[in-house]
Write a protein that holds these residues in place. Structure first.
Motif, PDB file in Angstrom:
ATOM      1  N   THR A 185       7.003  -6.293   5.844  1.00 45.45           N
ATOM      2  CA  THR A 185       6.008  -5.792   4.909  1.00 45.45           C
ATOM      3  C   THR A 185       5.810  -4.307   5.115  1.00 45.45           C
ATOM      4  O   THR A 185       6.020  -3.777   6.197  1.00 45.45           O
ATOM      5  CB  THR A 185       4.650  -6.518   5.108  1.00 45.45           C
ATOM      6  N   VAL A 186       5.376  -3.657   4.048  1.00 45.75           N
ATOM      7  CA  VAL A 186       5.156  -2.222   4.110  1.00 45.75           C
ATOM      8  C   VAL A 186       4.073  -1.885   5.132  1.00 45.75           C
ATOM      9  O   VAL A 186       4.153  -0.890   5.842  1.00 45.75           O
ATOM     10  CB  VAL A 186       4.766  -1.691   2.716  1.00 45.75           C
ATOM     11  N   ASP A 187       3.065  -2.730   5.222  1.00 45.82           N
ATOM     12  CA  ASP A 187       1.911  -2.428   6.058  1.00 45.82           C
ATOM     13  C   ASP A 187       2.261  -2.372   7.545  1.00 45.82           C
ATOM     14  O   ASP A 187       1.785  -1.494   8.252  1.00 45.82           O
ATOM     15  CB  ASP A 187       0.807  -3.478   5.844  1.00 45.82           C
ATOM     16  N   ASN A 188       3.076  -3.308   8.036  1.00 41.32           N
ATOM     17  CA  ASN A 188       3.243  -3.398   9.480  1.00 41.32           C
ATOM     18  C   ASN A 188       4.594  -2.922  10.003  1.00 41.32           C
ATOM     19  O   ASN A 188       4.805  -2.916  11.205  1.00 41.32           O
ATOM     20  CB  ASN A 188       3.005  -4.843   9.959  1.00 41.32           C
ATOM     21  N   THR A 189       5.525  -2.517   9.135  1.00 43.51           N
ATOM     22  CA  THR A 189       6.817  -2.087   9.654  1.00 43.51           C
ATOM     23  C   THR A 189       7.374  -0.827   9.005  1.00 43.51           C
ATOM     24  O   THR A 189       7.946   0.016   9.683  1.00 43.51           O
ATOM     25  CB  THR A 189       7.865  -3.198   9.484  1.00 43.51           C
ATOM     26  N   MET A 190       7.234  -0.696   7.704  1.00 39.27           N
ATOM     27  CA  MET A 190       7.896   0.396   7.016  1.00 39.27           C
ATOM     28  C   MET A 190       7.270   1.755   7.290  1.00 39.27           C
ATOM     29  O   MET A 190       7.872   2.789   7.009  1.00 39.27           O
ATOM     30  CB  MET A 190       7.919   0.136   5.508  1.00 39.27           C
ATOM     31  N   TYR A 231      12.402  -0.125  -0.098  1.00 38.08           N
ATOM     32  CA  TYR A 231      11.315  -1.001   0.350  1.00 38.08           C
ATOM     33  C   TYR A 231       9.926  -0.451   0.016  1.00 38.08           C
ATOM     34  O   TYR A 231       9.020  -1.210  -0.349  1.00 38.08           O
ATOM     35  CB  TYR A 231      11.405  -1.212   1.862  1.00 38.08           C
ATOM     36  N   VAL A 232       9.738   0.857   0.147  1.00 38.50           N
ATOM     37  CA  VAL A 232       8.400   1.447   0.013  1.00 38.50           C
ATOM     38  C   VAL A 232       8.051   1.782  -1.436  1.00 38.50           C
ATOM     39  O   VAL A 232       6.881   1.719  -1.829  1.00 38.50           O
ATOM     40  CB  VAL A 232       8.294   2.710   0.902  1.00 38.50           C
ATOM     41  N   VAL A 233       9.039   2.112  -2.260  1.00 44.75           N
ATOM     42  CA  VAL A 233       8.761   2.530  -3.631  1.00 44.75           C
ATOM     43  C   VAL A 233       9.205   1.470  -4.641  1.00 44.75           C
ATOM     44  O   VAL A 233       8.392   0.896  -5.373  1.00 44.75           O
ATOM     45  CB  VAL A 233       9.448   3.883  -3.933  1.00 44.75           C
ATOM     46  N   ASN A 240       6.847  -6.222  -4.142  1.00 46.88           N
ATOM     47  CA  ASN A 240       7.747  -7.371  -4.203  1.00 46.88           C
ATOM     48  C   ASN A 240       7.993  -7.905  -2.794  1.00 46.88           C
ATOM     49  O   ASN A 240       8.937  -7.510  -2.106  1.00 46.88           O
ATOM     50  CB  ASN A 240       9.063  -6.969  -4.860  1.00 46.88           C
ATOM     51  N   VAL A 241       7.124  -8.812  -2.346  1.00 41.91           N
ATOM     52  CA  VAL A 241       7.188  -9.314  -0.971  1.00 41.91           C
ATOM     53  C   VAL A 241       8.475 -10.082  -0.708  1.00 41.91           C
ATOM     54  O   VAL A 241       9.075  -9.965   0.366  1.00 41.91           O
ATOM     55  CB  VAL A 241       5.967 -10.215  -0.671  1.00 41.91           C
ATOM     56  N   SER A 242       8.932 -10.842  -1.672  1.00 46.23           N
ATOM     57  CA  SER A 242      10.140 -11.636  -1.469  1.00 46.23           C
ATOM     58  C   SER A 242      11.369 -10.754  -1.282  1.00 46.23           C
ATOM     59  O   SER A 242      12.255 -11.047  -0.473  1.00 46.23           O
ATOM     60  CB  SER A 242      10.360 -12.561  -2.683  1.00 46.23           C
ATOM     61  N   GLU A 243      11.422  -9.626  -2.004  1.00 50.39           N
ATOM     62  CA  GLU A 243      12.559  -8.713  -1.871  1.00 50.39           C
ATOM     63  C   GLU A 243      12.525  -7.976  -0.542  1.00 50.39           C
ATOM     64  O   GLU A 243      13.567  -7.649   0.032  1.00 50.39           O
ATOM     65  CB  GLU A 243      12.562  -7.708  -3.025  1.00 50.39           C
TER      66      GLU A 243
END
Length: 334
Positions: free
Chosen positions: A10-15, A75-77, A82-85
């Protein structure tokens, strides 16, 4: 690189870490571009294969920067909501491992050749370093080929041991190269103030080169072990190739400034560290038998080296470590 153990990215905890890694890598890429431009403008007379070396490193650097930028943008933009992607792997983050490995291989091969020259062709040491360098490249290629067949981040966890091996082999190779060059450079000290000053500066470049890349590889490895469920390790891994390229370019671009130390007081001494150190060994033995003749003997050896360099205008490749003191007429050949 290694897979995170978390099935969903997820963007919040890794990206966030990956984004920081791309920013750091982009900054270092800008520095490498400037250094590449500076190299081709300041050393137009370098031998063709050294120019090709610099061009290849810059090309791999550019491709790697494009790949990691595409990864974060994907992933970020593009798939921010899109959580599944985000749970799936994008091809660019897998392919960047290959180019990181190629950059490391080219630079480490260049430095290994220096160890070979400085050690008077020490085969056991050189072969040992070559094994680690080839091992790192082989693992990088194997990781890339295997990972391109995978779909999700969960699948990538099966290659964790292989990615850790890449970091370990790279760090060990860097340490061995830096330690070898440090030892042989230190042994080449001549007793002349100017030449010893140049050797000290070369030692600084050598240690910093191996130290920075080793620290980055170890930091990436520790991040995988400690924070395996995040992408914190990519913040270090994304910058690893950039550190290799910048260390190579910094060393090549520093040749004239290092040689300038020799001319500060109007001096014009040209010598090869390897030849010079070999020349001084018999002189040191003579010091015990005829100490009053030491200065005369050393002066004659040095003059002979200068005349030989000017007369032959040798064009065999010697890096700035093995031939930092050439006269200005031949300074364009490494």
């Amino acid at each position: 690189m290694s897979a995170a153990e978390e099935p969903h990215i997820t963007v919040d905890n890794t990206m966030g870490a990956a984004f920081i890694g791309v920013i750091c890598a982009a900054s270092l890429y800008g520095v490498s571009c400037v250094q590449t431009w500076f190299y081709f403008n300041r050393y137009p007379g370098d031998l063709w294969y050294i120019k090709c070396l610099v061009a290849i490193v810059w090309l791999f650097d550019s491709i790697h920067q494009a790949l990691i930028s595409h990864t974060v943008y994907f992933y970020v933009v593009t798939n921010f909501n899109n959580v599944s992607e985000q749970a799936n792997l994008v091809w660019s983050i897998l392919l960047e491992v290959l180019f990181n490995g190629l950059i490391g291989f080219v630079v480490q091969s260049f430095l290994t050749m220096r160890v070979w020259k400085m050690s008077n062709q020490n085969k056991p040491l050189t072969v040992l370093i070559v094994l680690f360098v080839l091992g790192e490249l082989t693992c990088s290629v194997a990781f890339t080929i295997s990972s391109l067949k995978l779909v999700t981040w969960t699948d990538l966890t099966h290659l964790k041991s292989l990615s850790m091996t890449v970091n370990v082999l790279g760090a060990v190779a860097d340490v061995m190269i830096a330690a070898g060059l440090f030892y042989f450079l230190h042994r080449s000290r001549t007793g002349f103030k100017k030449s010893d000053t140049m050797i000290s500066k070369l030692i600084m470049f050598t240690v910093s080169t191996g130290l920075l890349t080793s620290i980055c590889a170890v930091a990436s490895l520790l991040s995988i072990l400690i924070w395996g469920k995040t992408l914190i390790y990519v913040a270090f891994y994304f910058s690893l190739g950039r550190l290799y390229s910048n260390s190579l370019l910094a060393t090549l671009n520093a040749r004239k400034s290092i040689r300038g130390l020799n001319d500060e007081d109007g001096g014009n001494v040209s010598f090869s560290l390897q030849t010079f150190s070999n020349k001084l060994r018999p002189s040191r033995r003579n010091m015990k038998m005829a100490p009053n003749q030491t200065n005369i003997s050393i002066k004659i050896d040095t003059t002979q080296e200068l005349i030989r360099d000017k007369a032959t205008k040798e064009k065999d490749f010697e890096s700035d470590i093995t031939d930092v003191g050439r006269s200005e007429d031949t300074s364009e050949a490494v």
